[in-house]
Motif scaffolding. Structure first.
Motif, PDB file in Angstrom:
ATOM      1  N   PHE A  47      95.539 -53.915-115.463  1.00 18.17           N
ATOM      2  CA  PHE A  47      95.597 -54.045-114.000  1.00 18.17           C
ATOM      3  C   PHE A  47      95.457 -52.689-113.318  1.00 18.17           C
ATOM      4  CE2 PHE A  47      98.071 -54.176-110.009  1.00 18.17           C
ATOM      5  CZ  PHE A  47      97.371 -55.167-109.337  1.00 18.17           C
ATOM      6  N   SER A  48      96.020 -51.669-113.935  1.00 16.23           N
ATOM      7  CA  SER A  48      95.940 -50.334-113.311  1.00 16.23           C
ATOM      8  C   SER A  48      94.509 -49.825-113.218  1.00 16.23           C
ATOM      9  CB  SER A  48      96.799 -49.335-114.104  1.00 16.23           C
ATOM     10  OG  SER A  48      96.341 -49.255-115.440  1.00 16.23           O
ATOM     11  N   ASP A  49      93.601 -50.404-114.030  1.00 16.06           N
ATOM     12  CA  ASP A  49      92.215 -49.956-114.005  1.00 16.06           C
ATOM     13  C   ASP A  49      91.375 -50.670-112.951  1.00 16.06           C
ATOM     14  OD1 ASP A  49      92.759 -48.258-116.132  1.00 16.06           O
ATOM     15  OD2 ASP A  49      92.285 -49.804-117.628  1.00 16.06           O
ATOM     16  N   ILE A  50      91.929 -51.733-112.331  1.00 16.94           N
ATOM     17  CA  ILE A  50      91.171 -52.449-111.305  1.00 16.94           C
ATOM     18  C   ILE A  50      91.064 -51.575-110.044  1.00 16.94           C
ATOM     19  CG2 ILE A  50      91.175 -54.478-109.794  1.00 16.94           C
ATOM     20  CD1 ILE A  50      92.574 -56.010-111.960  1.00 16.94           C
ATOM     21  N   LYS A  51      89.835 -51.466-109.526  1.00 16.97           N
ATOM     22  CA  LYS A  51      89.606 -50.696-108.304  1.00 16.97           C
ATOM     23  C   LYS A  51      89.999 -51.557-107.101  1.00 16.97           C
ATOM     24  CE  LYS A  51      85.631 -48.318-110.322  1.00 16.97           C
ATOM     25  NZ  LYS A  51      84.158 -48.075-110.189  1.00 16.97           N
ATOM     26  N   THR A  52      90.798 -50.998-106.195  1.00 17.20           N
ATOM     27  CA  THR A  52      91.207 -51.740-104.996  1.00 17.20           C
ATOM     28  C   THR A  52      91.220 -50.814-103.798  1.00 17.20           C
ATOM     29  OG1 THR A  52      93.573 -51.292-105.230  1.00 17.20           O
ATOM     30  CG2 THR A  52      92.714 -53.219-106.395  1.00 17.20           C
ATOM     31  N   SER A  53      91.212 -51.477-102.628  1.00 18.55           N
ATOM     32  CA  SER A  53      91.432 -50.770-101.364  1.00 18.55           C
ATOM     33  C   SER A  53      91.906 -51.804-100.348  1.00 18.55           C
ATOM     34  CB  SER A  53      90.146 -50.082-100.882  1.00 18.55           C
ATOM     35  OG  SER A  53      89.136 -51.051-100.618  1.00 18.55           O
ATOM     36  N   SER A  91      98.733 -58.068-107.328  1.00 19.93           N
ATOM     37  CA  SER A  91      99.482 -58.109-108.591  1.00 19.93           C
ATOM     38  C   SER A  91     100.249 -59.418-108.763  1.00 19.93           C
ATOM     39  CB  SER A  91     100.454 -56.923-108.662  1.00 19.93           C
ATOM     40  OG  SER A  91     101.532 -57.108-107.752  1.00 19.93           O
ATOM     41  N   LEU A  92     100.426 -60.192-107.689  1.00 20.01           N
ATOM     42  CA  LEU A  92     101.143 -61.460-107.782  1.00 20.01           C
ATOM     43  C   LEU A  92     100.238 -62.617-108.169  1.00 20.01           C
ATOM     44  CD1 LEU A  92     103.431 -61.233-104.605  1.00 20.01           C
ATOM     45  CD2 LEU A  92     103.906 -60.477-106.939  1.00 20.01           C
ATOM     46  N   VAL A  93      98.931 -62.426-108.149  1.00 26.89           N
ATOM     47  CA  VAL A  93      97.995 -63.507-108.439  1.00 26.89           C
ATOM     48  C   VAL A  93      97.977 -63.762-109.941  1.00 26.89           C
ATOM     49  CG1 VAL A  93      95.602 -64.280-108.294  1.00 26.89           C
ATOM     50  CG2 VAL A  93      96.593 -62.891-106.449  1.00 26.89           C
ATOM     51  N   PRO A  94      98.235 -65.007-110.370  1.00 34.70           N
ATOM     52  CA  PRO A  94      98.240 -65.315-111.807  1.00 34.70           C
ATOM     53  C   PRO A  94      96.908 -64.956-112.461  1.00 34.70           C
ATOM     54  CG  PRO A  94      99.159 -67.150-110.543  1.00 34.70           C
ATOM     55  CD  PRO A  94      98.577 -66.187-109.549  1.00 34.70           C
ATOM     56  N   GLY A  95      96.995 -64.342-113.642  1.00 34.64           N
ATOM     57  CA  GLY A  95      95.799 -64.019-114.402  1.00 34.64           C
ATOM     58  C   GLY A  95      95.218 -62.663-114.102  1.00 34.64           C
ATOM     59  N   ILE A  96      95.637 -62.046-112.988  1.00 38.16           N
ATOM     60  CA  ILE A  96      95.077 -60.741-112.622  1.00 38.16           C
ATOM     61  C   ILE A  96      95.970 -59.604-113.102  1.00 38.16           C
ATOM     62  CG2 ILE A  96      94.596 -59.238-110.652  1.00 38.16           C
ATOM     63  CD1 ILE A  96      93.278 -61.472-109.250  1.00 38.16           C
ATOM     64  N   TYR A 133      86.804 -55.425-110.954  1.00 35.19           N
ATOM     65  CA  TYR A 133      87.209 -55.237-112.345  1.00 35.19           C
ATOM     66  C   TYR A 133      86.414 -54.086-112.955  1.00 35.19           C
ATOM     67  CZ  TYR A 133      90.075 -59.435-112.756  1.00 35.19           C
ATOM     68  OH  TYR A 133      91.067 -60.358-112.635  1.00 35.19           O
ATOM     69  N   PRO A 134      87.086 -53.341-113.852  1.00 39.35           N
ATOM     70  CA  PRO A 134      86.341 -52.263-114.543  1.00 39.35           C
ATOM     71  C   PRO A 134      85.218 -52.848-115.396  1.00 39.35           C
ATOM     72  CG  PRO A 134      88.481 -52.639-115.577  1.00 39.35           C
ATOM     73  CD  PRO A 134      88.482 -53.443-114.306  1.00 39.35           C
ATOM     74  N   ASP A 135      84.113 -52.141-115.439  1.00 36.30           N
ATOM     75  CA  ASP A 135      82.950 -52.508-116.263  1.00 36.30           C
ATOM     76  C   ASP A 135      82.190 -53.716-115.714  1.00 36.30           C
ATOM     77  OD1 ASP A 135      83.710 -50.476-118.042  1.00 36.30           O
ATOM     78  OD2 ASP A 135      85.003 -51.867-119.153  1.00 36.30           O
ATOM     79  N   LEU A 136      82.537 -54.222-114.519  1.00 40.36           N
ATOM     80  CA  LEU A 136      81.772 -55.302-113.904  1.00 40.36           C
ATOM     81  C   LEU A 136      81.122 -54.765-112.637  1.00 40.36           C
ATOM     82  CD1 LEU A 136      84.052 -58.429-114.394  1.00 40.36           C
ATOM     83  CD2 LEU A 136      81.994 -57.811-115.657  1.00 40.36           C
TER      84      LEU A 136
END
Length: 994
Positions: free
Chosen positions: A283-289, A273-278, A323-326
Motif C-alpha cells: 500500500f505504501s507504494d501506491i501513488k496518491t494525491s 486505506s479503508l477500502v477492502p483489498g487495497i 498502482y505501482p507498475d500499472l
C-alpha cells in the motif's frame, strides 16, 4: 460485569497473598483455602497452578510484584466449552508499605502479557461473564485499595459475541498502556491502545474487517453510573486518522450516546486505506494525491424504540491513486456526502451526495444523489459514465484475466415513492455493454460478443408508465450461444414478457470464473418463453400465465464442500406449461446411488417469485440401489462420521411413489421397497410402505417429523411378518436394549406395533423416549446357552438342560417413557406350566416374575420325603406345587431368587403350609403382590431417569444447533491467528484445580 472484574481481582489478590505466606510450609492449607474461596464466590471452573505463582520486590521497587502464569476461567453449562478468560502471564504490583504495615494491600500496577477474553451472550440474555453466585448485596465487599499508576496489556485477544443484540466484535494483538490514579468507582485513565480489528458486525452487516487500530485518549470511568467519558484523543484505523470525544452511558437498559468525531490531517490516501483489498503490503507504494475531510456526531438514546440523532459528512477533493507498475490511474476523484438524522427515528435519515466524479483512466464517471428520508423515499439522482473495459486491467491488478468492450451507463431518477398514490420517481436509465470480451488464463477460449442493452423508463412518475426493457442479452462461448430478452411494464402489475434460448457449458464457465471448492461440468439447453403478470401470480390466476418451452441437462456433475457426495445427471428433460413443469426424464446418480425420476411440479412460478410459497409436485422415484448412509453424514463417509439429523424443507408439498430394489440404511439392507411418501410442511409421511429385510416382510405407515431439529419425532405403525429373531437383535438397538433375550433365541416372529418417540442427533431412537404397544407372536423358537437360563436351572434343579423350546407364544408388550412392560402371559418352561410378567428398562435393567406349577414328583425323592413328612401323606404326581422366581439385575448379569425361601426346601415348606392352611392367598399371589410393589418403585425411578436423560439430550441438541453460530466465532479466531502470524501458547486442557 463490574462484579466479574472485582471477583477476578479478588482471586488474584488471594493467590498472591498466599504466595507471601510461606507457601512451601503451608501449601496444602493455602490451596485448600484458595479452592474454598473460589468455589464459594465463582460459579465457574478456575484453573491455575500454585507453582506458577512468584513474588519479587525487584521488578518495580519500591513496589512488590506478584506474578501468576497460565490462569483462566472456563464457564459452566451452557458455556462449558467456552474459556471466558485466559492469561498467559499476569503481574500485579502492590505498595510495599501497605503490604508490610497497612490494614489492606494497595494495588498499584497491572501487567498482562498474552491471553484472551471471550464474552458470549445468548439470545435469551444469558451471559458467560455472569459467574458470581446471587447475593443480597449490590456489590461484593472489597478488602483492598486500588491506586494504580500503571496498566500494561500486551498481545491480548478479545472476542465479544452478543447474540441478543446481534453484535459481534473480534480484536487481536491488543497492546494497551494506562497511567494515573483512580478509585474503585470513579477514576481517570489516560490510555494508549493498539489492536487488530478482525471483525465488527451488527445485525448481519460487516462494518470493519482486517483493519489496524491505534488510539490515545483520556478516559473518565464512573462504574456506579456506568458512564465512560472520552477526552480529546487521536485514533487511527489503518492510515485514517480521526479525533473522538464524548461519552457513553448505560445506567439502565438504555444506552446514552453523546459523541463527536472528525478527521485529522488526512489525505485521500488515508480514506483509501479503508477500502477492502487495497490496504495490502504494498500500500505504501501506491501513488496518491488529494485531500479528505471527515466529521460527525452521534447524540441521543439507543433502545428498541429510539435511535440517536447523527450527522456524518465526508469530503474528498482532487483524489488520485495509481498502482505501482500499472500505466493508468484513477484520478479526479471528488466526493461530497452527508448522512443526517436530526430525530430519534431512523426513518428520518437523509442522504445527500451533491458531488461525485472520478476518471477511470480516460473514462469519466460522475453522479449525484439525494434521498429525503426512508418513509417517502423522495429522491433525486443521476449517474453517467463510459468505461473502456480494456483499461480496467491497466488500472487495477487483475492477474490472468483479459477484458474488452465498452460499458455505457446514463441514469436519472427524480421523485418519491408512494404505493397508495401509485407514484414512483421518474426514471430514465440506460445501460449498454457492447462487444464485451472475457478471457481467463485458466481456459483457452474466451466469452465473446457479450452484449447487454437495458433501459428503465418512467417519464411521468405514474406506476403504469414504468418500463424495464432488456431488449438484448447474449454471448458466445466456443460456438455455443445464449440469447434472451425481457420486458417488464406497469410497476403495480409487473407484466412481463421474456424469452431465453441457447446452450451453456458449466465446465467452461467454471474454468473462466472459478469458484473455490466447487467442481461442475455438463451442459444445459433451454428454449423458454414466458409472459404474464405478477398480480395474477399473487391472486393465483395461473391460467393467465404463459410460460412454456423445454430444457434439458446432459452429462451434468456437481460437487462442493457442502455436497461432497456429488450429483451426476446423465440426462434430464423437462417441458414447461403455465401451470406446471413436466419432468419427462431424469436419469441420475446421487452420490453412489442411481436414481430415476419422472413427474411434475406445480405452483413453481409463485414459488420462485414470492416468499413463503409452497412448491407442489408428484414424483415417481426408482432406484436399483440407494445408500441412505452417505446422505446422513457430514462428509459422506459412514466410517468417519456419525449419522446426523436430516432436515426437511417446509415449503415443499410432494407426493412420491417410491420403488427401490435395495436400500442401505445404517447396518440394514432393505430390499424390494415399495410405497407412497408425502412431504408436507417439513414432515415426511409413509403410507403402505413395504420392504423385505431380516428374512421377512415389513409393512409400514407413519411419519418422520424433524421440524424441531433438537428433538426430531417419529410415529409408525409396523406390521412385521416372519422376521428373524437373531437378525433383529443384531440390527436394532431397540431390540438389544429391550429384548436382550433375543441374542440367545433362534426362530422367527410376527408382530403389529404402534411405535413412536424421539430421535437423537445420530438419527437413532432415544430409548428413554420410546412409546410402543403391540402383540409379539412367536410360532416356534429355541432358547439356549443363556446365563439367565443357566441360573434358573441351577437354582431350581428341575432340569439340567440349557435349552428351551417355545411354540405359539403371544406376548403383549408396551413401552412407555423407556420402560417395556410385559403383561402376564402363559408359557411352557420345559414341561411345566408357567406365567411370566415384568419389565425391561432402557438402561438394560430387568425385573420379572415367573410363576410355575410343578408336579410334586419332579422335585426328587428327598424333596418328596420332606413333603410327606410335613403333610403326613405321600405326594403323588398330580399334586402341583407353586414356585415363584424373581429375576433382577441385567440380562447378562442376572440376579435370580425364589419367592418364599432361599432354597427349594424352604420354598416347598412354605408352599405346603400355605396349601395346608387353605389360605386365601397362596405363595404365588403373595410373590406377585411383592413383585408389583417393587416394580412400581423401579418404574418411577426409570421414568425419572428417562426424563433427566431427555432433558440432557435436549440441551446437547440445543448446543449443536448453537454451534452453527459458533462457527462465526471460530472463523474470527482463525482470522486473528492468520493476521497475527504466530500461534498462541497452548491453553490448559483441564479445569482441575491444583
Amino acid at each position: 460485569m463490574k462484579r466479574l472484574l472485582i471477583i477476578i481481582v479478588s482471586i488474584l489478590v488471594l493467590l498472591i497473598a498466599s504466595a507471601v505466606a510461606l507457601p512451601f510450609i503451608f501449601k496444602d492449607k493455602i490451596v485448600e483455602r484458595i479452592d474454598k474461596e473460589i468455589s464459594e464466590s465463582v460459579n465457574a471452573q478456575v484453573y491455575y497452578d500454585f507453582k506458577n505463582i512468584s513474588l519479587s520486590i525487584f521488578k518495580r521497587f519500591p513496589h512488590v510484584s506478584a506474578t501468576i502464569k497460565e490462569f483462566g476461567i472456563i464457564g459452566n453449562p451452557p458455556f462449558q466449552n467456552d474459556t471466558l478468560v485466559h492469561m498467559d502471564r499476569l503481574q500485579v504490583d502492590f505498595n510495599l508499605r501497605s503490604v508490610l504495615f497497612g490494614d489492606y494491600p494497595s494495588l498499584t500496577g497491572i501487567h498482562l502479557d498474552g491471553g484472551s477474553l471471550y464474552v458470549k451472550v445468548l439470545e435469551d440474555g444469558t451471559a458467560n461473564y455472569d459467574i458470581t453466585y446471587p447475593s443480597e448485596e449490590t456489590e461484593p465487599e472489597s478488602n483492598f485499595q486500588i491506586g494504580i499508576d500503571l496498566i500494561e496489556v500486551n498481545d491480548f485477544d478479545v472476542v465479544y459475541d452478543d447474540r441478543q443484540l446481534q453484535y459481534f466484535m473480534a480484536l487481536g494483538k491488543i497492546k494497551m498502556e494506562g497511567k494515573g490514579d483512580f478509585t474503585l468507582d470513579v477514576y481517570d485513565l489516560p490510555v494508549k491502545m493498539e489492536a487488530m480489528i478482525a471483525d465488527i458486525s451488527y445485525e448481519g452487516t460487516n462494518y470493519l474487517r482486517n483493519k489496524k487500530f491505534k488510539g490515545e485518549t483520556l478516559m473518565n470511568i464512573d462504574m456506579d453510573q456506568m458512564k465512560f467519558s472520552f477526552g480529546d484523543g487521536d485514533f487511527n484505523i489503518n492510515d485514517f486518522l480521526f479525533g473522538f470525544q464524548g461519552l457513553i452511558a448505560m445506567p439502565d437498559d438504555d444506552i446514552e450516546l453523546d459523541l463527536t468525531f472528525e478527521g485529522k490531517n488526512n489525505s485521500f490516501k488515508s480514506i483509501l486505506s479503508l477500502v477492502p483489498g487495497i490496504y495490502t503490503d504494498n500500500f505504501s507504494d501506491i501513488k496518491t494525491s488529494g485531500t479528505m475531510d471527515f466529521s460527525g456526531f452521534l447524540k441521543g438514546i439507543y433502545n428498541e424504540q429510539s435511535f440517536p440523532a447523527f450527522d456524518v459528512s465526508i469530503k474528498v477533493a482532487d483524489g488520485m491513486f495509481q498502482y505501482p507498475d500499472l500505466p493508468r490511474p484513477v484520478s479526479n476523484i471528488n466526493l461530497d456526502m452527508q448522512v443526517k438524522n436530526a430525530t430519534n427515528n431512523l426513518d428520518n435519515t437523509s442522504v445527500n451526495i451533491p458531488t461525485f466524479n472520478l476518471d477511470f483512466g480516460t473514462n469519466p464517471v460522475s453522479g449525484r444523489f439525494f434521498l429525503a428520508d426512508l418513509l417517502t423515499y423522495e429522491m433525486d439522482g443521476a449517474l453517467k459514465g463510459k468505461l473502456n473495459l480494456e483499461e480496467v486491467t491497466s488500472i487495477f491488478p487483475v492477474e490472468g484475466l483479459t477484458l474488452k468492450g465498452i460499458l455505457d451507463v446514463n441514469a436519472q431518477a427524480k421523485g418519491k415513492y408512494d404505493s397508495a398514490a401509485q407514484i414512483i420517481p421518474t426514471i430514465d436509465a440506460k445501460m449498454l455493454l457492447s462487444n464485451a470480451y472475457i478471457k481467463s488464463a485458466d481456459y483457452p477460449a474466451p466469452i465473446e460478443n457479450l452484449n447487454v442493452n437495458a433501459s428503465i423508463l418512467n417519464p411521468t412518475g405514474d406506476m403504469n408508465d414504468f418500463l424495464v426493457d432488456l431488449s438484448q442479452f447474449g454471448f458466445e462461448l466456443e460456438d455455443e450461444q445464449i440469447s434472451g430478452r425481457l420486458k417488464i411494464n406497469d410497476f403495480s402489475l409487473l407484466n412481463w414478457d421474456g424469452a431465453l434460448k441457447g446452450t451453456l457449458d458449466f465446465g467452461k464457465m467454471l474454468a473462466i470464473f472459478p469458484m473455490e471448492g466447487i467442481i461442475m461440468e455438463g451442459k444445459v439447453m433451454a428454449d423458454i418463453q414466458t409472459k404474464g403478470s405478477y398480480q395474477d401470480v399473487e391472486a393465483g390466476r395461473y391460467n393467465r400465465l404463459d410460460t412454456r418451452g423445454s430444457a434439458s441437462i446432459s452429462n451434468f456433475y456437481f460437487t462442493s464442500a457442502d455436497l461432497p457426495q456429488g450429483i451426476r445427471i446423465h440426462q434430464a428433460d423437462a417441458d414447461f406449461s403455465p401451470d406446471r413443469i413436466n419432468l419427462t426424464k431424469f436419469d441420475s446418480r446421487v452420490g453412489e446411488s442411481p436414481l430415476l425420476a419422472s413427474g411434475f411440479l406445480s405452483n413453481y412460478v409463485n414459488y420462485i417469485l414470492k416468499d413463503d410459497e409452497t412448491l407442489k409436485g408428484q414424483l415417481t422415484l426408482n432406484s436399483s440401489k440407494f445408500n441412505v448412509n452417505e446422505w446422513m453424514t457430514d462428509t459422506g463417509s459412514t466410517e468417519s462420521s456419525a449419522l446426523t439429523v436430516i432436515e426437511l424443507p417446509k415449503n415443499i408439498d410432494f407426493n412420491m411413489s417410491v420403488a427401490a430394489a435395495e436400500v442401505l440404511y445404517d447396518n440394514l439392507v432393505l430390499k424390494d421397497i415399495q410405497g407412497s411418501l408425502a412431504l408436507k410442511e417439513g414432515v415426511l409421511s409413509f403410507k403402505d410402505a413395504s420392504m423385505s429385510t431380516l428374512g421377512g416382510k415389513v409393512m409400514m405407515n407413519g411419519s418422520y417429523d424433524p421440524r424441531d431439529l433438537t428433538a426430531p419425532k417419529f410415529d409408525f405403525s409396523l406390521n412385521l411378518a416372519n422376521l428373524s429373531i437373531p437378525q433383529a437383535f443384531q440390527s436394532f438397538n431397540t431390540v438389544k436394549a429391550f429384548a436382550p433375550i433375543a441374542q440367545h433365541l433362534t426362530g422367527n416372529f410376527n408382530t403389529n406395533l404402534d411405535f413412536s418417540g424421539t430421535l437423537g442427533q445420530d438419527m437413532m431412537p432415544l430409548l428413554s423416549s420410546l412409546d410402543l404397544k403391540g402383540l409379539l407372536k412367536v410360532t416356534e423358537a429355541s432358547f439356549q446357552n443363556s446365563t439367565l437360563l443357566q441360573g434358573i436351572t441351577s437354582l431350581t434343579k428341575l432340569n439340567d438342560t440349557n435349552t428351551l423350546q417355545f411354540r405359539n407364544l403371544s406376548i403383549p408388550i408396551e413401552i412407555n417413557q423407556g420402560v417395556m412392560d410385559v403383561k402376564p402371559f402363559d408359557v411352557k418352561l420345559w414341561d411345566y406350566q408357567a406365567n411370566i410378567q415384568g419389565s425391561t428398562g432402557f438402561d438394560g435393567s430387568i425385573n420379572y416374575l415367573i410363576n410355575m406349577q410343578v408336579p410334586a414328583g419332579e422335585f426328587g425323592s428327598q424333596a418328596n420325603a420332606l413333603l410327606a413328612a410335613i403333610s403326613g401323606n405321600q405326594m403323588d404326581q398330580s399334586t402341583l406345587i407353586p414356585i415363584a422366581i424373581n429375576l433382577g439385575g441385567t440380562y447378562n448379569s442376572p440376579k435370580i431368587g425364589l419367592a418364599g425361601g432361599n432354597s427349594i426346601e424352604n420354598l416347598l415348606t412354605s408352599a405346603l403350609k400355605s396349601r395346608g392352611a387353605a389360605e386365601k392367598e397362596n405363595i404365588q399371589e403373595q410373590a406377585k403382590q411383592q413383585f408389583q410393589a417393587a416394580e412400581d418403585s423401579l418404574k418411577k425411578e426409570l421414568t425419572l431417569k428417562s426424563q433427566m436423560i431427555q432433558d440432557s439430550l435436549q440441551k446437547e441438541a440445543d448446543k449443536k444447533i448453537s454451534e452453527t453460530k459458533d462457527k462465526a466465532v471460530d472463523e474470527a479466531k482463525n482470522l486473528l491467528r492468520g493476521i497475527l502470524g504466530k500461534p498462541k501458547p497452548a491453553k490448559p486442557d483441564t479445569t482441575k484445580k491444583n
